[in-house]
Design an enzyme around this catalytic site. Structure first.
Site, mmCIF file in Angstrom:
data_model
loop_
_atom_site.group_PDB
_atom_site.id
_atom_site.type_symbol
_atom_site.label_atom_id
_atom_site.label_comp_id
_atom_site.label_asym_id
_atom_site.label_seq_id
_atom_site.Cartn_x
_atom_site.Cartn_y
_atom_site.Cartn_z
ATOM 1 C CD GLN A 110 15.710 90.309 59.877
ATOM 2 O OE1 GLN A 110 16.884 90.671 59.783
ATOM 3 N NE2 GLN A 110 14.839 90.959 60.604
ATOM 4 C CD GLU A 122 7.167 78.951 59.727
ATOM 5 O OE1 GLU A 122 7.902 79.572 60.538
ATOM 6 O OE2 GLU A 122 6.598 79.494 58.780
ATOM 7 C CG HIS A 150 14.223 82.488 65.436
ATOM 8 N ND1 HIS A 150 14.397 82.743 66.789
ATOM 9 C CD2 HIS A 150 12.982 81.936 65.331
ATOM 10 C CE1 HIS A 150 13.312 82.349 67.446
ATOM 11 N NE2 HIS A 150 12.453 81.856 66.584
ATOM 12 C CD GLU A 202 7.469 84.323 68.685
ATOM 13 O OE1 GLU A 202 8.282 84.865 67.923
ATOM 14 O OE2 GLU A 202 7.314 83.093 68.728
ATOM 15 C CB SER A 235 -1.466 114.022 84.247
ATOM 16 O OG SER A 235 -2.071 112.772 84.568
HETATM 17 P P1 NDP Z 1 10.508 85.755 55.010
HETATM 18 O O1 NDP Z 1 9.191 85.098 55.208
HETATM 19 O O2 NDP Z 1 10.494 87.192 54.668
HETATM 20 O O3 NDP Z 1 11.306 84.938 53.886
HETATM 21 C C1 NDP Z 1 10.955 85.033 52.616
HETATM 22 C C2 NDP Z 1 12.041 84.404 51.771
HETATM 23 O O4 NDP Z 1 12.053 82.991 51.963
HETATM 24 C C3 NDP Z 1 11.758 84.660 50.311
HETATM 25 O O5 NDP Z 1 12.990 84.788 49.647
HETATM 26 C C4 NDP Z 1 11.032 83.384 49.917
HETATM 27 O O6 NDP Z 1 11.148 83.084 48.543
HETATM 28 C C5 NDP Z 1 11.803 82.360 50.710
HETATM 29 N N1 NDP Z 1 11.012 81.155 50.899
HETATM 30 C C6 NDP Z 1 9.776 81.041 51.436
HETATM 31 N N2 NDP Z 1 9.366 79.756 51.439
HETATM 32 C C7 NDP Z 1 10.353 79.055 50.870
HETATM 33 C C8 NDP Z 1 10.521 77.673 50.566
HETATM 34 N N3 NDP Z 1 9.581 76.775 50.866
HETATM 35 N N4 NDP Z 1 11.666 77.300 49.974
HETATM 36 C C9 NDP Z 1 12.616 78.187 49.664
HETATM 37 N N5 NDP Z 1 12.534 79.502 49.925
HETATM 38 C C10 NDP Z 1 11.413 79.928 50.525
HETATM 39 O O7 NDP Z 1 11.449 85.435 56.233
HETATM 40 P P2 NDP Z 1 11.961 86.456 57.343
HETATM 41 O O8 NDP Z 1 12.952 87.367 56.722
HETATM 42 O O9 NDP Z 1 10.807 87.010 58.083
HETATM 43 O O10 NDP Z 1 12.721 85.451 58.324
HETATM 44 C C11 NDP Z 1 13.987 84.908 57.987
HETATM 45 C C12 NDP Z 1 14.698 84.538 59.263
HETATM 46 O O11 NDP Z 1 14.933 85.707 60.034
HETATM 47 C C13 NDP Z 1 13.910 83.585 60.150
HETATM 48 O O12 NDP Z 1 14.813 82.740 60.792
HETATM 49 C C14 NDP Z 1 13.270 84.524 61.163
HETATM 50 O O13 NDP Z 1 12.961 83.902 62.398
HETATM 51 C C15 NDP Z 1 14.406 85.532 61.336
HETATM 52 N N6 NDP Z 1 13.986 86.836 61.841
HETATM 53 C C16 NDP Z 1 12.960 87.494 61.214
HETATM 54 C C17 NDP Z 1 12.599 88.754 61.645
HETATM 55 C C18 NDP Z 1 11.598 89.543 60.861
HETATM 56 O O14 NDP Z 1 11.695 90.746 60.853
HETATM 57 N N7 NDP Z 1 10.636 88.938 60.167
HETATM 58 C C19 NDP Z 1 13.220 89.397 62.830
HETATM 59 C C20 NDP Z 1 14.359 88.648 63.345
HETATM 60 C C21 NDP Z 1 14.683 87.397 62.874
HETATM 61 P P3 NDP Z 1 10.155 83.786 47.476
HETATM 62 O O15 NDP Z 1 10.680 85.172 47.336
HETATM 63 O O16 NDP Z 1 10.333 82.956 46.249
HETATM 64 O O17 NDP Z 1 8.794 83.729 48.072
#
Ligand code: NDP
Length: 330
Positions: free
Chosen positions: A26, A81, A105, A192, A250
């Site tokens: 996102q 998380e 979210h 889910e 059909s």
């Molecule tokens: P992602 O898993 O794609 O997020 C990845 C990003 O988070 C990267 O920049 C990563 O950094 C960073 N990250 C991961 N772990 C950590 C950590 N421990 N500390 C700091 N940064 C961290 O997330 P999504 O985009 O899937 O989801 C983001 C939000 O959007 C959530 O709230 C989700 O519920 C919501 N959402 C998601 C959808 C989807 O399509 N997936 C749909 C609608 C809502 P690095 O690059 O260094 O790994």
């Protein structure tokens, strides 16, 4: 209420900086869309590994803490998380009175895992769309639906800011539905925890019955979803509605579907939905999932192992290999 482009005014964000915390599914799409909509965006990400990618995309790459300090609207787009701990340690110290905390979210708000200061606005714009499509549908001008909520309105402008953000990411083009974070959490988790499990149970049971009746597993599997026929039916449903797309089937299929749907006893499903919704409402699922994560997800790992070795998913794997169709490695 459903809002469209005419309800949102991007000028609310003039002079403001949006800090995109996280550059994943996102984060990247929303950052690119906002910038193309004329909004000033900086990106905060952990470590240096992805700095290059962020800078290649033309953004200023900052640490999470620096971005949070710089931003007027702070978008928390890292995995749900980890978001509460990152927020408490790196974001909250940099927040100023009147800043906006933006999430996509409701989960962490619903379960009070995220508690932004009372002197900030808290808004939610939750795209009903995966990250990749969020970018593609912005570029094509079609947009995508979202749920919007104002959870805390300290400045009195929270709604206008939420709508401007929804417009900036490209959602008001399609339509934005107003609700609350709790509603968004509920519909998401109930899909889910009930709808998808019911669909999976419906398919695995069909598989078991048909195989027991001597039909080869690969024939059963190719009918289910591997041929993309099911995906096409769902696409037509989104386009024309369920009844609207039925004439493409059909007459035998139309009669079979509607007459058996009419006879189907949905009471056990209703009970299952009610039960799951109760666990969502009373927080027992959230507690179960938090405890699971504290132990490094033993239950999730066990379930993956169990199902990888099940007859259904073995048949799926073999059919995908042999079909040489659709699947990425097929
Ligand atoms: P992602 O898993 O794609 O997020 C990845 C990003 O988070 C990267 O920049 C990563 O950094 C960073 N990250 C991961 N772990 C950590 C950590 N421990 N500390 C700091 N940064 C961290 O997330 P999504 O985009 O899937 O989801 C983001 C939000 O959007 C959530 O709230 C989700 O519920 C919501 N959402 C998601 C959808 C989807 O399509 N997936 C749909 C609608 C809502 P690095 O690059 O260094 O790994």
């Amino acid at each position: 209420t459903i809002y469209d482009d005419s309800d949102a005014d991007l000028s609310v964000l003039e002079g403001a900086t949006v800090a995109m915390i996280g550059y994943g599914n996102q984060g990247r799409s929303q950052a690119l869309n906002l910038r193309d909509s004329g909004v000033e965006v900086v990106v905060g990400n952990r470590g240096d590994e992805y700095r290059e990618r962020i800078e290649d995309d033309g953004f200023e790459a900052l640490s999470i803490a620096d971005a949070a300090e710089r931003g007027d609207v702070i978008c928390l787009l890292i995995p749900d998380e980890v978001a509460p701990d990152v927020f408490d340690a790196e974001i909250e110290p940099g927040l100023e009175e009147g800043n906006t905390v933006y999430v996509s979210h409701g989960y962490n708000l619903t379960y009070d895992l995220l508690q932004p200061p009372e002197t900030t606005d808290v808004v939610l714009v939750a795209p009903r769309m995966g990250g990749w499509a969020v970018r593609e549908l912005y570029e094509s001008g079609e947009g995508f639906p979202s749920v919007l909520a104002v959870e805390q309105d300290y400045t009195g402008d929270a709604k206008a800011i939420a709508l401007a953000m929804a417009k900036g990411i490209g959602s008001t083009q399609a339509g934005v539905v107003e609700g609350t974070a709790d509603m968004e959490t509920k519909i998401d988790l109930l899909s889910e925890q009930a709808l998808l499990p019911i669909m999976m149970a419906a398919m695995t049971t069909k598989f078991e019955v048909e195989v027991a009746h001597g039909i080869p597993p690969e024939i059963v599997m190719s009918e289910l979803y591997l041929s993309y026929e099911m995906a096409e039916i769902f696409e037509e449903m989104a386009e024309r509605g369920y009844l609207g797309q039925l004439p493409f089937h059909s007459r035998t299929s139309q009669y079979g579907q509607l007459s058996r749907f009419d006879q189907f006893d949905a009471e056990p499903l209703r009970e299952f939905y009610e039960e799951q919704l109760q666990g969502i409402d009373n927080g027992s699922f959230a507690r179960e999932w938090s405890a699971e994560q504290d132990l490094d997800r033993p239950g999730l790992k066990r379930l993956y192992k169990k199902y990888r070795e099940s007859a259904f998913f073995e048949a799926e794997r073999e059919t995908m290999e042999r079909l040489d169709f659709g699947a990425e490695d097929g």
